[in-house]
Design a protein around this motif. Sequence first.
Motif, PDB file in Angstrom:
ATOM      1  N   LEU A 218       0.871  -1.208  -0.152  1.00 52.60           N
ATOM      2  CA  LEU A 218       0.008  -0.116   0.060  1.00 52.60           C
ATOM      3  C   LEU A 218       0.847   1.118   0.035  1.00 52.60           C
ATOM      4  CD1 LEU A 218      -2.938   1.255   0.659  1.00 52.60           C
ATOM      5  CD2 LEU A 218      -1.858   1.653   3.035  1.00 52.60           C
ATOM      6  N   LEU A 219       1.985   1.203   0.655  1.00 47.11           N
ATOM      7  CA  LEU A 219       2.755   2.577   0.803  1.00 47.11           C
ATOM      8  C   LEU A 219       3.500   2.873  -0.559  1.00 47.11           C
ATOM      9  CD1 LEU A 219       4.316   1.882   4.415  1.00 47.11           C
ATOM     10  CD2 LEU A 219       2.353   3.360   3.724  1.00 47.11           C
ATOM     11  N   VAL A 220       3.836   1.797  -1.148  1.00 45.24           N
ATOM     12  CA  VAL A 220       4.311   1.988  -2.495  1.00 45.24           C
ATOM     13  C   VAL A 220       3.472   2.353  -3.593  1.00 45.24           C
ATOM     14  CG1 VAL A 220       5.735   0.850  -4.336  1.00 45.24           C
ATOM     15  CG2 VAL A 220       6.342   0.441  -1.982  1.00 45.24           C
ATOM     16  N   LYS A 221       2.143   1.725  -3.716  1.00 41.10           N
ATOM     17  CA  LYS A 221       1.157   2.109  -4.392  1.00 41.10           C
ATOM     18  C   LYS A 221       0.354   3.342  -4.166  1.00 41.10           C
ATOM     19  CE  LYS A 221      -1.775  -1.089  -5.833  1.00 41.10           C
ATOM     20  NZ  LYS A 221      -1.434  -1.130  -7.229  1.00 41.10           N
ATOM     21  N   ARG A 222       0.308   3.845  -2.849  1.00 41.35           N
ATOM     22  CA  ARG A 222      -0.449   5.109  -2.456  1.00 41.35           C
ATOM     23  C   ARG A 222       0.423   5.898  -1.567  1.00 41.35           C
ATOM     24  NH1 ARG A 222      -5.812   5.195  -2.969  1.00 41.35           N
ATOM     25  NH2 ARG A 222      -5.537   7.519  -2.367  1.00 41.35           N
ATOM     26  N   PRO A 223       1.470   6.301  -1.784  1.00 48.37           N
ATOM     27  CA  PRO A 223       2.176   7.252  -1.054  1.00 48.37           C
ATOM     28  C   PRO A 223       1.568   8.295  -0.333  1.00 48.37           C
ATOM     29  CG  PRO A 223       2.981   7.475  -3.122  1.00 48.37           C
ATOM     30  CD  PRO A 223       2.135   6.237  -3.110  1.00 48.37           C
ATOM     31  N   ASP A 224       0.486   8.812  -1.306  1.00 49.18           N
ATOM     32  CA  ASP A 224      -0.302   9.911  -0.822  1.00 49.18           C
ATOM     33  C   ASP A 224      -1.166   9.833   0.492  1.00 49.18           C
ATOM     34  OD1 ASP A 224      -1.665   8.009  -2.635  1.00 49.18           O
ATOM     35  OD2 ASP A 224      -3.566   9.276  -2.066  1.00 49.18           O
ATOM     36  N   LEU A 225      -1.234   8.268   0.895  1.00 54.11           N
ATOM     37  CA  LEU A 225      -2.029   8.375   2.208  1.00 54.11           C
ATOM     38  C   LEU A 225      -1.237   8.307   3.530  1.00 54.11           C
ATOM     39  CD1 LEU A 225      -4.231   5.331   1.219  1.00 54.11           C
ATOM     40  CD2 LEU A 225      -4.759   7.633   1.320  1.00 54.11           C
ATOM     41  N   ALA A 226       0.206   8.718   3.303  1.00 53.88           N
ATOM     42  CA  ALA A 226       1.203   8.640   4.205  1.00 53.88           C
ATOM     43  C   ALA A 226       0.761   9.525   5.350  1.00 53.88           C
ATOM     44  CB  ALA A 226       2.567   8.742   3.834  1.00 53.88           C
TER      45      ALA A 226
ATOM     46  N   GLU B 221      12.523   0.068  -0.573  1.00 52.33           N
ATOM     47  CA  GLU B 221      12.795   0.333   0.700  1.00 52.33           C
ATOM     48  C   GLU B 221      13.039   1.796   1.020  1.00 52.33           C
ATOM     49  OE1 GLU B 221      16.100  -0.220   4.055  1.00 52.33           O
ATOM     50  OE2 GLU B 221      16.148  -1.726   2.686  1.00 52.33           O
ATOM     51  N   ARG B 222      13.649   2.412   0.104  1.00 55.24           N
ATOM     52  CA  ARG B 222      13.914   3.952   0.358  1.00 55.24           C
ATOM     53  C   ARG B 222      12.862   4.722   0.105  1.00 55.24           C
ATOM     54  NH1 ARG B 222      18.595   7.472  -2.800  1.00 55.24           N
ATOM     55  NH2 ARG B 222      18.351   9.588  -1.776  1.00 55.24           N
ATOM     56  N   LEU B 223      11.875   4.436  -0.769  1.00 56.20           N
ATOM     57  CA  LEU B 223      10.798   5.134  -0.833  1.00 56.20           C
ATOM     58  C   LEU B 223       9.940   5.125   0.530  1.00 56.20           C
ATOM     59  CD1 LEU B 223       8.229   5.243  -3.710  1.00 56.20           C
ATOM     60  CD2 LEU B 223       7.401   4.724  -1.917  1.00 56.20           C
ATOM     61  N   ILE B 224       9.677   3.784   0.973  1.00 57.83           N
ATOM     62  CA  ILE B 224       8.825   3.561   2.207  1.00 57.83           C
ATOM     63  C   ILE B 224       9.619   4.297   3.314  1.00 57.83           C
ATOM     64  CG2 ILE B 224       8.082   1.773   3.765  1.00 57.83           C
ATOM     65  CD1 ILE B 224       8.178  -0.257   1.360  1.00 57.83           C
ATOM     66  N   ASN B 225      10.856   4.255   3.397  1.00 52.18           N
ATOM     67  CA  ASN B 225      11.373   5.004   4.535  1.00 52.18           C
ATOM     68  C   ASN B 225      11.519   6.593   4.506  1.00 52.18           C
ATOM     69  OD1 ASN B 225      13.483   4.650   6.827  1.00 52.18           O
ATOM     70  ND2 ASN B 225      14.578   6.116   6.020  1.00 52.18           N
ATOM     71  N   ASP B 226      11.584   6.935   3.467  1.00 54.04           N
ATOM     72  CA  ASP B 226      11.346   8.273   3.326  1.00 54.04           C
ATOM     73  C   ASP B 226      10.015   8.972   3.335  1.00 54.04           C
ATOM     74  OD1 ASP B 226      13.840   8.439   2.620  1.00 54.04           O
ATOM     75  OD2 ASP B 226      13.950   8.544   0.389  1.00 54.04           O
TER      76      ASP B 226
END
Length: 404
Positions: free
Chosen positions: A205-213, A295-300
């Motif tokens: 989900l975090l990769v597909k929808r980073p707008d929800l972070a 991993e970098r995208l999720i961490n950031d």
Amino acid sequence: MTWGMEIDGDCHTLRSAGKYGRLIEVVREAVELDRVAVQRSWQYKKWCAERWKNLFISEAVRDEAALAVAKKKYGKQSDRAAVALRFLRETDAAFADVEMPACEFSSLRETRFIFCPGLLNGLLPVRAFQRALPELERDGLCQVLRADLHPLAGCESNAEHLARAIELGVGLSADRELVDEKAAQEPKNVILFGYSKGVADILTLLVKRPDLASRIKCIFSWAGAAGGSYIADDVYSVLSGVEEDPDLLDKAIASMAPFTKLPEIVQRRKDETEIKLALRDLTTMWRRQFMLEHERLINDLGIPIFNLSGSTSAMEVPSFQFQGAMRLNKIDGNNDMQVTQDQSRIQMPMATDLAMLHAHHWDMSYDSFPKAIRMSSPHLDHPFPKKAALLASIQLAYELGLAS
């Protein structure tokens, strides 16, 4: 001196002096100032782990059934020490008896607790946290939503259902009643609590929808399968080269839970069943590649992640899981019968390891299985104090200022 070094020094000084009340305040202020930068502090991570264990022990001693199990083995210890020694790894009696302030928590008003279940969700005789989640809600501690994730679907498909839970409040209630769009209440903020494959679904989900972070205040990985599972590797290797065959699928599921019957379960969402894809998404190779790429995208995204893993022995698992546990023992003696410690822990700067629990993969989440099933296999009584663990997690999030 960097800001990270300053918080390290403050934490160390206050912990050494036993000034836990002030330490709680300092850590919360640090998280409010910069919840990303604070993750670089080793002392902060150490404090989070100690505080979660302390909160867990304080709640677990109130669980009469869990306390009775603990005292049966550690009867000469104090109640707190007995619970710690029975249900936590790498924790001694001296730490268990340390007095820390009670958490000044009454309830979450603006943050929804969303539970993300794992593979076989709804296929086993009981649901994960079947009693504990409704009790949290009935006690007025938080609003609970179960993400309506399919028990035999791939991560991308389930990520869409999880997004609907976060955006719309659609899913299942704590008591497992369907919450449709007409009855749903849109969450303002959420805590995501993922179990087993549910963690892989969250990461997708975090990769597909980073707008929800921005809505996700923190994530708890509970016996997560972020790194896949060697057990899933074995089952997938059997299925991957075979045409769809109901009998073969039954056998595959039976190898993981012999009392589960595939045709009886997914009637409401039969068309979404994709068992090969679900298992592929749990293979070590697939998950390793996923993390290398993302991993970098999720961490950031800057979302605090907290790891809680299980540890058991082959003599403590159901008889039909013995062979799998022995296989994992060759890789990691602290496996939980489904995943190793390395597979269970999300390993990135924004992640913090809270505890290694003394429980197998099902004990961590499921209530006791029916007596008829337990008569055919031991270790399905599942005494781990689940409500205590959920409440300790919510309390920690509240105390850190990540939930309100």
